[in-house]
Structures are given as C-alpha cells and as structure tokens.
Design a protein around this motif. Structure first.
Motif, PDB file in Angstrom:
ATOM      1  N   LEU A 169      41.550  39.298  43.076  1.00 48.48           N
ATOM      2  CA  LEU A 169      42.606  38.723  42.251  1.00 48.48           C
ATOM      3  C   LEU A 169      42.075  38.359  40.867  1.00 48.48           C
ATOM      4  CD1 LEU A 169      44.493  36.458  44.816  1.00 48.48           C
ATOM      5  CD2 LEU A 169      44.953  38.830  44.152  1.00 48.48           C
ATOM      6  N   VAL A 170      42.984  38.234  39.932  1.00 44.93           N
ATOM      7  CA  VAL A 170      42.623  37.965  38.547  1.00 44.93           C
ATOM      8  C   VAL A 170      41.896  36.632  38.414  1.00 44.93           C
ATOM      9  CG1 VAL A 170      44.852  36.886  37.977  1.00 44.93           C
ATOM     10  CG2 VAL A 170      43.500  37.935  36.173  1.00 44.93           C
ATOM     11  N   ASP A 171      40.922  36.636  37.524  1.00 44.12           N
ATOM     12  CA  ASP A 171      40.184  35.433  37.165  1.00 44.12           C
ATOM     13  C   ASP A 171      40.236  35.347  35.647  1.00 44.12           C
ATOM     14  OD1 ASP A 171      38.604  33.183  37.384  1.00 44.12           O
ATOM     15  OD2 ASP A 171      36.732  34.303  37.551  1.00 44.12           O
ATOM     16  N   LEU A 172      40.810  34.284  35.129  1.00 40.73           N
ATOM     17  CA  LEU A 172      40.940  34.107  33.687  1.00 40.73           C
ATOM     18  C   LEU A 172      39.635  33.548  33.130  1.00 40.73           C
ATOM     19  CD1 LEU A 172      42.790  34.215  31.212  1.00 40.73           C
ATOM     20  CD2 LEU A 172      43.583  31.913  31.819  1.00 40.73           C
ATOM     21  N   LEU A 173      38.987  34.323  32.279  1.00 36.34           N
ATOM     22  CA  LEU A 173      37.711  33.921  31.698  1.00 36.34           C
ATOM     23  C   LEU A 173      37.884  33.076  30.441  1.00 36.34           C
ATOM     24  CD1 LEU A 173      35.792  37.319  31.965  1.00 36.34           C
ATOM     25  CD2 LEU A 173      35.704  35.366  33.545  1.00 36.34           C
TER      26      LEU A 173
ATOM     27  N   LYS B 106      51.036  35.776  42.289  1.00 32.58           N
ATOM     28  CA  LYS B 106      51.725  37.043  42.025  1.00 32.58           C
ATOM     29  C   LYS B 106      50.760  38.227  41.960  1.00 32.58           C
ATOM     30  CE  LYS B 106      55.622  35.489  39.176  1.00 32.58           C
ATOM     31  NZ  LYS B 106      56.199  35.654  37.826  1.00 32.58           N
ATOM     32  N   CYS B 107      49.513  37.965  41.611  1.00 29.65           N
ATOM     33  CA  CYS B 107      48.529  39.017  41.374  1.00 29.65           C
ATOM     34  C   CYS B 107      48.346  39.897  42.617  1.00 29.65           C
ATOM     35  CB  CYS B 107      47.188  38.393  40.985  1.00 29.65           C
ATOM     36  SG  CYS B 107      45.892  39.596  40.637  1.00 29.65           S
ATOM     37  N   VAL B 108      48.283  41.215  42.360  1.00 29.79           N
ATOM     38  CA  VAL B 108      48.071  42.173  43.449  1.00 29.79           C
ATOM     39  C   VAL B 108      46.698  42.847  43.357  1.00 29.79           C
ATOM     40  CG1 VAL B 108      50.532  42.612  43.793  1.00 29.79           C
ATOM     41  CG2 VAL B 108      49.245  44.044  42.193  1.00 29.79           C
ATOM     42  N   GLY B 109      45.886  42.415  42.392  1.00 33.46           N
ATOM     43  CA  GLY B 109      44.528  42.925  42.283  1.00 33.46           C
ATOM     44  C   GLY B 109      44.408  44.335  41.729  1.00 33.46           C
ATOM     45  N   ALA B 110      45.362  44.777  40.935  1.00 32.14           N
ATOM     46  CA  ALA B 110      45.324  46.136  40.399  1.00 32.14           C
ATOM     47  C   ALA B 110      44.224  46.326  39.360  1.00 32.14           C
ATOM     48  CB  ALA B 110      46.678  46.501  39.791  1.00 32.14           C
ATOM     49  N   GLY B 111      43.831  45.263  38.675  1.00 32.20           N
ATOM     50  CA  GLY B 111      42.738  45.332  37.719  1.00 32.20           C
ATOM     51  C   GLY B 111      43.084  45.878  36.349  1.00 32.20           C
ATOM     52  N   GLN B 112      44.341  46.107  36.069  1.00 32.13           N
ATOM     53  CA  GLN B 112      44.739  46.634  34.766  1.00 32.13           C
ATOM     54  C   GLN B 112      44.404  45.666  33.641  1.00 32.13           C
ATOM     55  OE1 GLN B 112      45.853  49.878  34.375  1.00 32.13           O
ATOM     56  NE2 GLN B 112      45.158  49.821  36.488  1.00 32.13           N
ATOM     57  N   CYS B 113      44.473  44.379  33.921  1.00 33.25           N
ATOM     58  CA  CYS B 113      44.150  43.375  32.908  1.00 33.25           C
ATOM     59  C   CYS B 113      42.677  43.460  32.511  1.00 33.25           C
ATOM     60  CB  CYS B 113      44.497  41.976  33.408  1.00 33.25           C
ATOM     61  SG  CYS B 113      43.699  41.517  34.964  1.00 33.25           S
TER      62      CYS B 113
ATOM     63  N   VAL C  70      38.409  38.709  28.598  1.00 31.33           N
ATOM     64  CA  VAL C  70      39.389  37.657  28.864  1.00 31.33           C
ATOM     65  C   VAL C  70      39.706  37.563  30.356  1.00 31.33           C
ATOM     66  CG1 VAL C  70      41.733  36.845  28.347  1.00 31.33           C
ATOM     67  CG2 VAL C  70      40.375  37.956  26.557  1.00 31.33           C
ATOM     68  N   PHE C  71      39.728  38.705  31.031  1.00 32.21           N
ATOM     69  CA  PHE C  71      40.077  38.749  32.455  1.00 32.21           C
ATOM     70  C   PHE C  71      38.956  39.372  33.282  1.00 32.21           C
ATOM     71  CE2 PHE C  71      43.985  39.354  29.974  1.00 32.21           C
ATOM     72  CZ  PHE C  71      44.715  38.252  30.389  1.00 32.21           C
ATOM     73  N   ASP C  72      38.857  38.934  34.518  1.00 32.51           N
ATOM     74  CA  ASP C  72      37.935  39.523  35.483  1.00 32.51           C
ATOM     75  C   ASP C  72      38.643  39.482  36.833  1.00 32.51           C
ATOM     76  OD1 ASP C  72      35.703  40.696  36.569  1.00 32.51           O
ATOM     77  OD2 ASP C  72      34.379  38.986  36.245  1.00 32.51           O
ATOM     78  N   GLN C  73      38.016  40.076  37.835  1.00 37.59           N
ATOM     79  CA  GLN C  73      38.564  40.031  39.189  1.00 37.59           C
ATOM     80  C   GLN C  73      37.581  39.294  40.080  1.00 37.59           C
ATOM     81  OE1 GLN C  73      39.509  44.443  39.179  1.00 37.59           O
ATOM     82  NE2 GLN C  73      41.066  43.655  40.580  1.00 37.59           N
ATOM     83  N   ARG C  74      38.115  38.442  40.942  1.00 41.99           N
ATOM     84  CA  ARG C  74      37.269  37.694  41.865  1.00 41.99           C
ATOM     85  C   ARG C  74      36.641  38.653  42.866  1.00 41.99           C
ATOM     86  NH1 ARG C  74      41.438  32.849  43.288  1.00 41.99           N
ATOM     87  NH2 ARG C  74      41.988  34.383  44.853  1.00 41.99           N
TER      88      ARG C  74
END
Length: 64
Positions: free
Chosen positions: A32-36, A9-16, A23-27
């Motif tokens: 896309l989201v990467d759960l740390l 579902k992730c669109v890579g917006a980076g808001q997380c 807790v979150f990073d982007q690949r």
C-alpha cells in the motif's frame, strides 16, 4: 501543496511511485501507498497531480 492518501482505498498498483518516487513509496508488507513527503516543493506539483490522476483507486488528494 498538501497531499493526503487514503490507505483504505489504496489497491497497491504503484502508479503513484512511478509518477513521483520521491513523494510516494509502497510499504513492504502489503504494497500500500506510503507518503514520504506530505508537502513537497512546488516544482513537484505536476508529478504529484499526475500521480493522483493515475491512481486507479483515487486514494490520493492534492490541495494547494
């Protein structure tokens, strides 16, 4: 607290990442989201909930 991300579902917006960068990073390859940390400490709950709320794709689920 338990966190699940749906990279489909992730669109890579980076808001997380802006809401909870420990807790979150982007690949690097696709953004896309990467759960740390799937089970961060309780004091991070407000930031993680905020990250889930601002995710434009609703790709983050938080449960307690």
């Amino acid at each position: 607290m338990n966190i699940v991300v749906d990279q489909g579902k992730c669109v890579g917006a980076g808001q997380c990442v802006l809401a909870a960068d420990d807790v979150f990073d982007q690949r690097d390859d696709d953004g896309l989201v990467d759960l740390l940390d799937a089970s961060p400490p309780a004091e991070r709950l407000a930031d993680v909930r905020h990250a889930a709320a601002v995710c434009p794709a609703s790709a983050i689920a938080v449960s307690e």
